[in-house]
Scaffold this active site. Structure first.
Site, short mmCIF file in Angstrom:
data_model
loop_
_atom_site.label_atom_id
_atom_site.label_comp_id
_atom_site.label_asym_id
_atom_site.label_seq_id
_atom_site.Cartn_x
_atom_site.Cartn_y
_atom_site.Cartn_z
N CYS A 79 0.84 -1.20 0.00
CA CYS A 79 0.00 0.00 0.00
C CYS A 79 0.88 1.26 0.00
O CYS A 79 1.48 1.58 -1.00
CB CYS A 79 -0.98 -0.02 1.17
SG CYS A 79 -2.35 1.15 0.96
N HIS A 169 -3.64 -5.01 0.50
CA HIS A 169 -3.10 -5.51 1.77
C HIS A 169 -3.19 -7.04 1.80
O HIS A 169 -4.23 -7.61 2.14
CB HIS A 169 -3.89 -4.93 2.95
CG HIS A 169 -3.60 -3.49 3.21
ND1 HIS A 169 -2.56 -3.07 4.00
CD2 HIS A 169 -4.21 -2.36 2.76
CE1 HIS A 169 -2.54 -1.75 4.04
NE2 HIS A 169 -3.53 -1.29 3.30
N GLU A 171 -1.89 -8.96 3.91
CA GLU A 171 -1.80 -9.47 5.28
C GLU A 171 -3.16 -9.64 5.96
O GLU A 171 -3.25 -10.30 6.99
CB GLU A 171 -0.92 -8.54 6.13
CG GLU A 171 -1.51 -7.16 6.43
CD GLU A 171 -1.24 -6.12 5.36
OE1 GLU A 171 -1.32 -4.92 5.67
OE2 GLU A 171 -0.98 -6.51 4.21
N SER A 223 1.39 -14.38 37.48
CA SER A 223 -0.04 -14.07 37.56
C SER A 223 -0.93 -15.30 37.36
O SER A 223 -2.12 -15.23 37.56
CB SER A 223 -0.39 -13.04 36.49
OG SER A 223 -0.24 -13.60 35.19
N GLY A 225 -1.23 -16.45 34.42
CA GLY A 225 -1.58 -16.34 33.01
C GLY A 225 -0.57 -17.02 32.11
O GLY A 225 0.50 -17.46 32.55
N VAL A 226 -0.91 -17.09 30.84
CA VAL A 226 -0.08 -17.79 29.86
C VAL A 226 1.30 -17.15 29.74
O VAL A 226 2.33 -17.84 29.79
CB VAL A 226 -0.77 -17.81 28.48
CG1 VAL A 226 0.15 -18.43 27.42
CG2 VAL A 226 -2.08 -18.58 28.55
N ASP A 227 1.35 -15.82 29.58
CA ASP A 227 2.62 -15.14 29.30
C ASP A 227 3.63 -15.32 30.43
O ASP A 227 4.78 -15.71 30.19
CB ASP A 227 2.38 -13.65 29.05
CG ASP A 227 1.43 -13.41 27.89
OD1 ASP A 227 1.32 -14.30 27.02
OD2 ASP A 227 0.79 -12.34 27.84
#
Length: 511
Positions: A79, A169, A171, A223, A225-227
């Site tokens: 673009c 685009h 993507e 936490s 959590g995943v991260d």
């Protein structure tokens, strides 16, 4: 050195999608602002120029020397990147008679490796106010659409490194063969081996962590959590029990989550201490109703608790964090100065206060890549498949003042909802779900009694990374059953509603 693609960001809303498409093709890539110099070191295989909200004819339009870049590696302009390429080499770019936004049919005019395995006509996504009217000398036209004369072009075969320009685009999801086109560029133009896999990432990361940390100790706030779980597991794989994890119960977790997460960490083999700080957080939150004020109280109190616990360990000068790539990108403006990250993001302020060296093994991964790495590491699927959960926890799902009574009420309703999603086979079909306690009471009737109790709003969204989201169209029968189960089993709630707002214009969380 690992092969890589550099994406120059000119401010497009789709830049992260370009990176995701490259990563999905098993090629490592990094996004950098357009005004940061490209590092032409071993391993750089190509450069992609992103879109932009600017016009290349604006006096303050972001510019780079496409010719200099293309003298080193192949270039793909998307673009704005295509328009910039055309203008840099002497082509003509003018404002379109009508802004073209949405679906278009790409018509390929000749054979080229970038279009291998693509049909002669396919759907693509347009989003531009300018059009390329004349391509530069030394370039050839590859494709058009019904409304624009230049939809794709490239340098002629005898002109050195290949340069491609795409007005559309590739993507975005709406470009039917866009991912294949990007893969062709990576493999057949740039010569990428396409061998960047979770196993490859783990091997390289653990090796790098060992060099970074040596025999030092690391402390990390976890936490559940995943991260943070995947980041801690990678660090643990590198240094073992010299990683000290702290999991703070701020009283705003989901029902039974504190004990469940500690048990899961024990099974993984992580060295984690659980800290019950519920009463402190409830005291500090008393009387606070403004969402941003609640976030800051929670963030500051968390730092206070973590700092106190961290000082019980000696000789620690490194801090582990589960920062992921969208966090990094979000904190950088393509115009140079940093922008402010939301105040609840990770553990904002912690590194500055504690003056520790940061260890961020997931800094260049997207959320779905983190899950793949976690699976490769053997982390239980129950942890990896968990929905995202906000750092301030249920505090931003309780509108108004936080009290222990309200937290317990919401925990019970949320547990009914989440367990119901799992039982119905719907949990893994939505990206995030949760219950919100509204500061609204209404009249109800239960048996022969009149009630005046709280309202619960249910939220479920579908998304890829949380940047945009649609409300999940859960079956009416399921919603009816969950409403019935919450009202019958959670004393204090007599009304249930379902949020059918998308992001944008709404946000996923209510506060």
């Amino acid at each position: 050195m690992t092969e890589r693609i550099t994406i120059l960001d000119f401010g497009s809303q789709y830049t992260q999608l370009i990176a995701r498409a490259v990563r999905e093709a098993n090629v490592y890539c990094e996004i950098i602002p357009f005004n940061k110099p490209v590092q032409f070191t071993d391993g750089l295989k190509g450069v992609i120029l992103s879109g932009s909200p600017f016009s290349v004819n604006d006096p303050n339009a972001p510019m780079v020397d496409v010719s200099a870049i293309s003298s080193e590696v192949p270039v793909l302009g998307i673009c704005y990147g295509a328009q910039l390429t055309a203008k840099c080499f002497g082509g003509r770019v003018e404002k379109s008679g009508k802004r073209e936004y949405g679906r278009a049919i790409l018509k390929i005019g000749g054979k080229d490796v970038i279009f291998d395995e693509l049909p002669e006509a396919s759907q693509v996504w347009m989003s531009h106010g300018d059009s390329i009217l004349d391509i530069p000398a030394g370039f050839e036209l590859l494709a058009t659409t019904e409304t624009i004369p230049v939809a794709a072009f490239k340098t002629k075969a005898d002109k050195g490194q290949a340069i491609y320009g795409l007005q559309f685009h590739p993507e975005v999801y709406h470009s039917t063969y866009g991912r294949k086109l990007i893969s062709n560029f990576l493999l057949k133009v740039c010569g990428c081996a396409q061998d960047w896999t979770p196993a490859h990432f783990i091997q390289d990361t653990v090796s790098g962590l060992k060099k970074q940390m040596g025999d030092r100790k690391v402390i990390m706030a976890l936490s559940g959590g995943v991260d943070s779980t995947v980041a801690a597991t990678l660090i643990h794989k590198a240094i073992g029990d010299r990683l000290f994890g702290i999991f703070v119960n701020h009283g705003l977790l989901r029902k039974d989550e504190f004990n469940q997460v500690l048990e899961a960490y024990n099974q993984i083999g992580l060295n984690v201490k659980g800290v019950d700080a519920r009463s402190l957080f409830y005291t500090k939150l008393a009387g606070k109703t403004n969402p941003e004020e609640k976030r800051k109280v929670i963030g500051n109190t968390f730092i206070e608790v973590f700092d106190k616990e961290a000082h019980q360990f000696e000789g620690i000068d490194m801090l582990g964090q589960g920062t992921i790539y969208p966090d990094v990108i979000e904190s950088i403006s393509v115009h140079g100065p940093s922008v402010t990250i939301k105040s609840h993001h990770n553990v904002g302020g912690l590194p500055e206060k504690m003056r520790m060296e940061l260890v961020e093994p997931l800094r260049y991964l997207f959320k779905d890549e983190v899950r793949k790495v976690g699976a490769e590491l053997g982390i239980p699927s129950a942890m990896l498949s968990r929905h995202p959960f906000p750092g301030p926890g249920l505090a931003i799902r309780i509108l108004g003042e936080i009290t222990e009574e309200k937290v317990k009420l919401l925990q019970e309703a949320d547990a009914v909802y989440i367990n119901g999603l799992k039982s119905a086979g719907l949990y893994d079909k939505v990206w995030q779900a949760g219950a919100i306690l509204l500061p609204v009471k209404s009249v109800g009737v239960m048996g022969d009694e009149r009630t005046y109790e709280y309202t619960i709003a249910l939220r479920a969204v579908t998304s890829v990374d949380g940047m945009t989201a649609d409300w999940a169209q859960l079956p009416y029968e399921f919603l009816a059953q969950i409403s019935n189960d919450i009202i019958n089993n959670v004393r204090g709630i007599n009304r249930v509603v379902y949020d059918i707002s998308s992001k944008p214009p709404a946000t996923i969380e209510w506060e």
